[in-house]
Design a protein around this motif. Structure first.
Motif, PDB file in Angstrom:
ATOM      1  N   CYS A  58       0.847  -1.198   0.000  1.00  0.00           N
ATOM      2  CA  CYS A  58       0.000   0.000   0.000  1.00  0.00           C
ATOM      3  C   CYS A  58       0.877   1.240   0.000  1.00  0.00           C
ATOM      4  O   CYS A  58       2.111   1.151   0.030  1.00  0.00           O
ATOM      5  CB  CYS A  58      -0.946  -0.004   1.191  1.00  0.00           C
ATOM      6  N   ASP A  59       0.248   2.378  -0.011  1.00  0.00           N
ATOM      7  CA  ASP A  59       0.950   3.674  -0.035  1.00  0.00           C
ATOM      8  C   ASP A  59       1.949   3.741  -1.188  1.00  0.00           C
ATOM      9  O   ASP A  59       3.117   4.121  -1.021  1.00  0.00           O
ATOM     10  CB  ASP A  59       1.682   3.933   1.292  1.00  0.00           C
ATOM     11  N   GLY A  60       1.461   3.300  -2.363  1.00  0.00           N
ATOM     12  CA  GLY A  60       2.299   3.360  -3.550  1.00  0.00           C
ATOM     13  C   GLY A  60       3.449   2.383  -3.534  1.00  0.00           C
ATOM     14  O   GLY A  60       4.479   2.618  -4.178  1.00  0.00           O
ATOM     15  N   GLY A  61       3.270   1.261  -2.805  1.00  0.00           N
ATOM     16  CA  GLY A  61       4.315   0.239  -2.750  1.00  0.00           C
ATOM     17  C   GLY A  61       5.353   0.484  -1.687  1.00  0.00           C
ATOM     18  O   GLY A  61       6.289  -0.306  -1.530  1.00  0.00           O
ATOM     19  N   LYS A  62       5.202   1.538  -0.918  1.00  0.00           N
ATOM     20  CA  LYS A  62       6.183   1.858   0.120  1.00  0.00           C
ATOM     21  C   LYS A  62       6.024   0.983   1.374  1.00  0.00           C
ATOM     22  O   LYS A  62       6.959   0.851   2.155  1.00  0.00           O
ATOM     23  CB  LYS A  62       6.061   3.335   0.510  1.00  0.00           C
ATOM     24  N   LYS A  63       4.828   0.427   1.535  1.00  0.00           N
ATOM     25  CA  LYS A  63       4.551  -0.308   2.780  1.00  0.00           C
ATOM     26  C   LYS A  63       3.932  -1.668   2.464  1.00  0.00           C
ATOM     27  O   LYS A  63       3.144  -1.794   1.513  1.00  0.00           O
ATOM     28  CB  LYS A  63       3.602   0.516   3.646  1.00  0.00           C
ATOM     29  N   TYR A  74      -8.357  -0.929  11.976  1.00  0.00           N
ATOM     30  CA  TYR A  74      -7.205  -0.093  12.322  1.00  0.00           C
ATOM     31  C   TYR A  74      -6.521   0.315  11.016  1.00  0.00           C
ATOM     32  O   TYR A  74      -6.216  -0.541  10.171  1.00  0.00           O
ATOM     33  CB  TYR A  74      -6.220  -0.869  13.205  1.00  0.00           C
ATOM     34  N   CYS A  75      -6.266   1.578  10.881  1.00  0.00           N
ATOM     35  CA  CYS A  75      -5.725   2.090   9.614  1.00  0.00           C
ATOM     36  C   CYS A  75      -4.208   1.936   9.591  1.00  0.00           C
ATOM     37  O   CYS A  75      -3.470   2.707  10.211  1.00  0.00           O
ATOM     38  CB  CYS A  75      -6.103   3.556   9.441  1.00  0.00           C
ATOM     39  N   ASP A  76      -3.749   0.914   8.860  1.00  0.00           N
ATOM     40  CA  ASP A  76      -2.314   0.683   8.733  1.00  0.00           C
ATOM     41  C   ASP A  76      -1.713   1.434   7.552  1.00  0.00           C
ATOM     42  O   ASP A  76      -0.537   1.807   7.580  1.00  0.00           O
ATOM     43  CB  ASP A  76      -2.049  -0.815   8.550  1.00  0.00           C
ATOM     44  N   ALA A  88     -12.258   2.996   9.483  1.00  0.00           N
ATOM     45  CA  ALA A  88     -11.037   3.344  10.213  1.00  0.00           C
ATOM     46  C   ALA A  88     -10.179   4.358   9.468  1.00  0.00           C
ATOM     47  O   ALA A  88      -9.553   5.220  10.087  1.00  0.00           O
ATOM     48  CB  ALA A  88     -10.233   2.079  10.508  1.00  0.00           C
ATOM     49  N   CYS A  89     -10.118   4.234   8.141  1.00  0.00           N
ATOM     50  CA  CYS A  89      -9.286   5.136   7.329  1.00  0.00           C
ATOM     51  C   CYS A  89     -10.147   6.210   6.683  1.00  0.00           C
ATOM     52  O   CYS A  89     -11.176   5.907   6.050  1.00  0.00           O
ATOM     53  CB  CYS A  89      -8.543   4.350   6.247  1.00  0.00           C
ATOM     54  N   ALA A  90      -9.689   7.453   6.808  1.00  0.00           N
ATOM     55  CA  ALA A  90     -10.489   8.580   6.297  1.00  0.00           C
ATOM     56  C   ALA A  90     -10.634   8.568   4.785  1.00  0.00           C
ATOM     57  O   ALA A  90     -11.643   9.025   4.249  1.00  0.00           O
ATOM     58  CB  ALA A  90      -9.859   9.900   6.755  1.00  0.00           C
ATOM     59  N   ASN A  91      -9.629   8.035   4.078  1.00  0.00           N
ATOM     60  CA  ASN A  91      -9.674   8.089   2.608  1.00  0.00           C
ATOM     61  C   ASN A  91      -9.854   6.718   1.967  1.00  0.00           C
ATOM     62  O   ASN A  91      -9.559   6.516   0.795  1.00  0.00           O
ATOM     63  CB  ASN A  91      -8.395   8.736   2.083  1.00  0.00           C
TER      64      ASN A  91
END
Length: 433
Positions: A58-63, A74-76, A88-91
Motif C-alpha cells: 500500500c501507499d504506492g508500494g512503500k509499505k 485499524y488504519c495501517d 477506520a481510514c479517512a480516505n
C-alpha cells in the motif's frame, strides 16, 4: 472371493477419497466464506490481488502489511487500502457489489453510519438495509431509455442541421465566387464608366450654365438701368422732392448692390424667353441628373456586393462545431422569460436582457469557451454600474429541440445560460449510457 474383496476394498477407498474431497471442498468453501467476510467492501480487483499472497502493498508500494490486518478496524495504510470495509481510514473506499444493478464505490467513512448507501445493503450491518437493487435497476433502465430516446430524437434533427449546413456552404461558396468574379468587378467598372460620363456631362452643363447666367445677368443689368432712368425722370417732374431725393442718394447707392442682388426676384419680361428653357440647356441638365441617379445606383450596387462578400467571409470564419451541426442554430433567436426579465439569445451574435421595453445588451459573440463545444462566450456587453462589462456564458447540452432552460447570475453582471440543442447530440452518447 479374493477378487471381489479386492474390488470392495477399492470401492470403499474411492468412497473414502470422495468423502475426504467433499470435506476438503466444504472446508475450502467455509474458509472462502470467512475470507469473504473479512474482505467486506473489497473490490474484485483487490480480492484477486490478495488471493495469491499473504500480504499486500500500500501507499504506492512503500509499505507491506499482512493479509490478516485487512479490515481489522485499524488504519495501517495512509491510502486506506487495508480498510475497505470499515471506517477506520479517512480516505478508504468501500465497494458495493449491488448484484443486479451497477456497482458503486463510496467513502468507507459512510460504512455502518446508519444510512443505507448501497442498494444491496452491504455497507450497513446493524441497520439491516433491504436489498433495493432490483428497483434501482428498473428505475435506472427507465432513465437510460428516456435519455437514449432524447439523444436519438436529437440526432435525427442534428442530421438535418448537418445537411442544411452543407447546402448553405455550397450556396454561399457559389455566391461568393459570383460576387468576386462577376458582380463586384462589373459594378466597379460601371461606377468608373458613369463617373467619367458624369464628369463630361458636368463640364458640358457648366458651359451652358455659364451662358444662361450671362444672359440672366445682362437682362438684370438692363432692368436696373431702366429703373434708374425711370426714377431720374420721376425726380425731374417733382423738383420739390429733389432735396429729399438727394438726401437719400447715399442710401440708394448703399443699397444698389443689394438691389442688384435681388433683381432676379422681379418678374421676368414675358416678352423675353427664359434662358433656362433653352432645349439644349434642359437636355444637358436632364442628362446630368440621369447620370447622377445612375451613378448613385451603381455605387449602391457595388457597396452592397462588398458588404455581402464581407458577410459571407465572416460566415465561413465561424466554427459551427463537428460536421457544422451548430449551423442549425446560427442566427436563430431563443427566448427565456422569468418573473422579472426576458432573455434573448441570438446564436453566434449576441445576448440581450429585456424588461418593460428596455433592452440591455449582455454580450456579443466572442467564441467557443470549451474545445468540446459544450459552452460559448458572449462578452463586452453594456457596462454594469459598479461592476464589469456584462458577459454571458452559454452552457450547451444535448436535447431534442433548441431552447433556453435557465439563466443565472453567479457573479455580478456575469451570467450563465443553460441551453439545449440537437446540435450537441452525438452517437457516442448512446454508447456511454
Amino acid at each position: 472371493r479374493s477378487i471381489k474383496a479386492s474390488k470392495d476394498t477399492k470401492s470403499r477407498g474411492l468412497i473414502t477419497t470422495m468423502r475426504v474431497s467433499v470435506a476438503l471442498l466444504l472446508l475450502a468453501f467455509l474458509v472462502g466464506a470467512s475470507v469473504a467476510e473479512v474482505l467486506r467492501g473489497a473490490s474484485p480487483e483487490f480480492e484477486k490481488q490478495i488471493a495469491t499472497s499473504s500480504s499486500i502493498k500500500c501507499d504506492g508500494g512503500k509499505k507491506t502489511i499482512k493479509k490478516e490486518y485487512i479490515n481489522d478496524d485499524y488504519c495501517d495504510c495512509e491510502d486506506g487500502t487495508d480498510e475497505p470495509g470499515t471506517s477506520a481510514c479517512a480516505n478508504a473506499k468501500f465497494y458495493c457489489r449491488n448484484v443486479g444493478h451497477l456497482p458503486l464505490t463510496i467513502p468507507s467513512q459512510w460504512v455502518d453510519d446508519g444510512h443505507c448507501d448501497c442498494c444491496d445493503g452491504s455497507d450497513e450491518v446493524s441497520a439491516k438495509c433491504p436489498n433495493t437493487c432490483a428497483d434501482a435497476a428498473a428505475e435506472y433502465n427507465k432513465r437510460v431509455l428516456e435519455q437514449a430516446s432524447t439523444v436519438e430524437a436529437g440526432l435525427r434533427v442534428r442530421s438535418r442541421y448537418i445537411e442544411n449546413a452543407k447546402r448553405a456552404k455550397e450556396t454561399k461558396k457559389a455566391r461568393l465566387t459570383e460576387l468576386e468574379n462577376n458582380v463586384l468587378p462589373t459594378a466597379e467598372a460601371r461606377v468608373k464608366e458613369l463617373e467619367a460620363e458624369k464628369e463630361r456631362a458636368d463640364n458640358e452643363l457648366k458651359v451652358l450654365q455659364d451662358e444662361v447666367d450671362a444672359v440672366k445677368h445682362a437682362r438684370e443689368e438692363a432692368d436696373r438701368i431702366k429703373r434708374e432712368q425711370a426714377e431720374a425722370a420721376a425726380g425731374a417732374q417733382n423738383p420739390e422732392d429733389h432735396d429729399h431725393h438727394h438726401d437719400h442718394d447715399h442710401d440708394h447707392d448703399h443699397d444698389h448692390d443689394h438691389h442688384h442682388d435681388h433683381d432676379h426676384d422681379h418678374p421676368a419680361d414675358p416678352s423675353q424667353p427664359n434662358p433656362e428653357d433653352d432645349p439644349e440647356y434642359k437636355k444637358a441638365r436632364e442628362k446630368r441628373d440621369s447620370l447622377e441617379a445612375a451613378l448613385t445606383e451603381a455605387r449602391n450596387t457595388r457597396d452592397a456586393a462588398k458588404r455581402e462578400i464581407e458577410e459571407i467571409n465572416k460566415f465561413f470564419g465561424l466554427d459551427f462545431g463537428p460536421e457544422d451541426a451548430f449551423y442549425g442554430n446560427y442566427g436563430e433567436t431563443y427566448e427565456y422569460t422569468t418573473h422579472e426579465y426576458t432573455y434573448e439569445l441570438k446564436m453566434f451574435q449576441s445576448v440581450f436582457q429585456k424588461q418593460s421595453g428596455r433592452q440591455t445588451r449582455m454580450g456579443d459573440w466572442e467564441g467557443w469557451k470549451a474545445a468540446d463545444k459544450s459552452s460559448q462566450m458572449y462578452s463586452k456587453g453594456e457596462h454594469c454600474w459598479g461592476g464589469p462589462d456584462r458577459s454571458c456564458k452559454v452552457i450547451i447540452k444535448c436535447g431534442p429541440e433548441p431552447r433556453v432552460l435557465d439563466v443565472k447570475e453567479p457573479a455580478k453582471c456575469e451570467y450563465e445560460m443553460q441551453f439545449e440543442t440537437p446540435a450537441a447530440c452525438n452517437p457516442d452518447m448512446i454508447k456511454t449510457l
